[in-house]
Design a protein around this motif. Sequence first.
Motif, PDB file in Angstrom:
ATOM      1  N   ILE A 227     -12.543  39.911  34.467  1.00  0.00           N
ATOM      2  CA  ILE A 227     -12.331  39.389  33.256  1.00  0.00           C
ATOM      3  C   ILE A 227     -13.463  39.666  32.114  1.00  0.00           C
ATOM      4  CG2 ILE A 227     -12.275  37.047  32.241  1.00  0.00           C
ATOM      5  CD1 ILE A 227     -11.252  36.140  34.910  1.00  0.00           C
ATOM      6  N   ALA A 228     -14.682  39.897  32.531  1.00  0.00           N
ATOM      7  CA  ALA A 228     -15.591  40.041  31.570  1.00  0.00           C
ATOM      8  C   ALA A 228     -15.760  41.438  31.038  1.00  0.00           C
ATOM      9  CB  ALA A 228     -17.163  39.269  32.049  1.00  0.00           C
ATOM     10  N   ILE A 229     -15.547  42.273  31.878  1.00  0.00           N
ATOM     11  CA  ILE A 229     -15.885  43.603  31.613  1.00  0.00           C
ATOM     12  C   ILE A 229     -14.582  44.132  30.502  1.00  0.00           C
ATOM     13  CG2 ILE A 229     -15.353  46.188  32.356  1.00  0.00           C
ATOM     14  CD1 ILE A 229     -17.343  45.500  34.674  1.00  0.00           C
ATOM     15  N   TRP A 230     -13.629  43.636  31.003  1.00  0.00           N
ATOM     16  CA  TRP A 230     -12.072  44.291  30.114  1.00  0.00           C
ATOM     17  C   TRP A 230     -12.067  43.200  29.148  1.00  0.00           C
ATOM     18  CZ3 TRP A 230     -10.883  48.945  30.507  1.00  0.00           C
ATOM     19  CH2 TRP A 230     -11.213  49.611  31.832  1.00  0.00           C
TER      20      TRP A 230
ATOM     21  N   VAL B 220     -19.907  48.566  26.638  1.00  0.00           N
ATOM     22  CA  VAL B 220     -18.572  48.314  26.870  1.00  0.00           C
ATOM     23  C   VAL B 220     -17.701  48.956  25.859  1.00  0.00           C
ATOM     24  CG1 VAL B 220     -19.079  46.101  27.213  1.00  0.00           C
ATOM     25  CG2 VAL B 220     -19.139  46.423  24.914  1.00  0.00           C
ATOM     26  N   SER B 221     -18.192  49.540  24.799  1.00  0.00           N
ATOM     27  CA  SER B 221     -17.257  50.585  24.049  1.00  0.00           C
ATOM     28  C   SER B 221     -16.860  51.852  24.696  1.00  0.00           C
ATOM     29  CB  SER B 221     -18.061  50.758  22.758  1.00  0.00           C
ATOM     30  OG  SER B 221     -19.248  51.531  23.159  1.00  0.00           O
ATOM     31  N   LYS B 222     -17.542  52.114  25.644  1.00  0.00           N
ATOM     32  CA  LYS B 222     -17.360  53.193  26.481  1.00  0.00           C
ATOM     33  C   LYS B 222     -16.874  53.040  27.823  1.00  0.00           C
ATOM     34  CE  LYS B 222     -20.328  56.274  23.625  1.00  0.00           C
ATOM     35  NZ  LYS B 222     -21.376  56.944  23.460  1.00  0.00           N
ATOM     36  N   ILE B 223     -16.433  51.830  28.261  1.00  0.00           N
ATOM     37  CA  ILE B 223     -16.230  51.516  29.795  1.00  0.00           C
ATOM     38  C   ILE B 223     -14.951  52.296  30.200  1.00  0.00           C
ATOM     39  CG2 ILE B 223     -14.185  49.992  28.985  1.00  0.00           C
ATOM     40  CD1 ILE B 223     -16.726  49.458  31.635  1.00  0.00           C
TER      41      ILE B 223
ATOM     42  N   LEU C  20     -12.538  42.966  23.370  1.00  0.00           N
ATOM     43  CA  LEU C  20     -13.327  42.300  21.933  1.00  0.00           C
ATOM     44  C   LEU C  20     -13.851  43.310  21.091  1.00  0.00           C
ATOM     45  CD1 LEU C  20     -14.776  39.081  23.577  1.00  0.00           C
ATOM     46  CD2 LEU C  20     -12.942  39.159  21.842  1.00  0.00           C
ATOM     47  N   SER C  21     -14.484  44.611  21.883  1.00  0.00           N
ATOM     48  CA  SER C  21     -15.259  45.391  21.076  1.00  0.00           C
ATOM     49  C   SER C  21     -14.337  46.182  20.134  1.00  0.00           C
ATOM     50  CB  SER C  21     -15.868  46.426  22.187  1.00  0.00           C
ATOM     51  OG  SER C  21     -16.600  47.498  21.543  1.00  0.00           O
TER      52      SER C  21
ATOM     53  N   LEU D 288     -19.114  33.204  30.959  1.00  0.00           N
ATOM     54  CA  LEU D 288     -19.832  33.387  29.606  1.00  0.00           C
ATOM     55  C   LEU D 288     -21.161  33.888  30.124  1.00  0.00           C
ATOM     56  CD1 LEU D 288     -20.938  32.739  26.835  1.00  0.00           C
ATOM     57  CD2 LEU D 288     -21.507  30.317  27.451  1.00  0.00           C
ATOM     58  N   PHE D 289     -21.595  33.555  31.313  1.00  0.00           N
ATOM     59  CA  PHE D 289     -22.697  34.401  32.008  1.00  0.00           C
ATOM     60  C   PHE D 289     -22.444  35.797  32.012  1.00  0.00           C
ATOM     61  CE2 PHE D 289     -24.631  36.221  35.770  1.00  0.00           C
ATOM     62  CZ  PHE D 289     -25.967  36.164  35.489  1.00  0.00           C
ATOM     63  N   TYR D 290     -21.423  36.299  32.394  1.00  0.00           N
ATOM     64  CA  TYR D 290     -21.100  37.744  32.690  1.00  0.00           C
ATOM     65  C   TYR D 290     -20.938  38.270  31.082  1.00  0.00           C
ATOM     66  CZ  TYR D 290     -20.936  37.789  37.709  1.00  0.00           C
ATOM     67  OH  TYR D 290     -21.378  37.588  38.950  1.00  0.00           O
ATOM     68  N   LEU D 291     -20.505  37.505  30.297  1.00  0.00           N
ATOM     69  CA  LEU D 291     -20.161  38.067  28.997  1.00  0.00           C
ATOM     70  C   LEU D 291     -21.407  38.322  28.424  1.00  0.00           C
ATOM     71  CD1 LEU D 291     -17.353  35.568  27.380  1.00  0.00           C
ATOM     72  CD2 LEU D 291     -17.219  38.288  27.956  1.00  0.00           C
ATOM     73  N   GLY D 292     -22.521  37.575  28.680  1.00  0.00           N
ATOM     74  CA  GLY D 292     -23.895  37.752  28.105  1.00  0.00           C
ATOM     75  C   GLY D 292     -24.887  38.996  28.965  1.00  0.00           C
ATOM     76  N   PHE D 293     -24.462  38.873  30.293  1.00  0.00           N
ATOM     77  CA  PHE D 293     -25.369  39.564  31.156  1.00  0.00           C
ATOM     78  C   PHE D 293     -25.040  41.073  31.259  1.00  0.00           C
ATOM     79  CE2 PHE D 293     -26.268  40.934  35.497  1.00  0.00           C
ATOM     80  CZ  PHE D 293     -27.708  40.875  35.626  1.00  0.00           C
ATOM     81  N   LEU D 294     -23.494  41.329  31.405  1.00  0.00           N
ATOM     82  CA  LEU D 294     -23.277  42.726  31.371  1.00  0.00           C
ATOM     83  C   LEU D 294     -23.501  43.773  30.273  1.00  0.00           C
ATOM     84  CD1 LEU D 294     -20.057  42.258  33.425  1.00  0.00           C
ATOM     85  CD2 LEU D 294     -21.907  43.057  34.518  1.00  0.00           C
ATOM     86  N   PRO D 295     -23.521  43.370  29.090  1.00  0.00           N
ATOM     87  CA  PRO D 295     -23.839  44.089  27.762  1.00  0.00           C
ATOM     88  C   PRO D 295     -25.294  44.673  28.116  1.00  0.00           C
ATOM     89  CG  PRO D 295     -22.666  42.249  27.013  1.00  0.00           C
ATOM     90  CD  PRO D 295     -23.087  41.995  28.435  1.00  0.00           C
TER      91      PRO D 295
END
Length: 203
Positions: free
Chosen positions: A56-59, A139-142, A64-65, A127-134
Amino acid sequence: MTFSNIVSLFIAMVVLAAIPSLSVLTVTTRAATYGFVDGVFTTIGLVTGDIIFILIAIWGLSFLSEAMGSLFIVIKYLGGAYLVWLGISLCRSKVQEMTIKKPVNSSLFSSFVTGLVITLGDQKATLFYLGFLPAFLDVSKISYLDTIAVILVATLAVGGVKLMYALMADKVSAIASSKTKNKINLVAGCVMIAVGIFVIVKA
């Protein structure tokens, strides 16, 4: 993702997975009361829930990007600030000694569901993964390969740590003293603060 990103992500997730929490308590309780195998299935449930949130967070971040453009930087700042706040909370938290009560019976399926529900019931996970993974993933080149890499890292890091907890609980029915857990919280909190600052700086 580069190799250094993967290693950094793995180390960060190992530290975070080691934080004394409801998931750790659940794994140790199931393992101590029903045996190591139940601890394994509880861990599988926890990791499954994490994988769902990671997808959910990655995609979601990728969408969003593309949709928000430069406004996506605001999301990164908010995510970084959240991680810093979470880290400070961990550093200030105090762990109390907890006792384990033995219920009557159980099943491997209930252990799996218990782990899954605990993770999915945590509304802060997304929310945690939204802040952690970037901090580790552009994410612009996922890509699908990046997604698979993150899932594998999470499975090995989170699953490995929880299994160690389950094994220790099965052998000695206790993990560590509250003093030790407080030290773990302090270290993990500092890591969270560092990652949060890193996300903000990169934004």
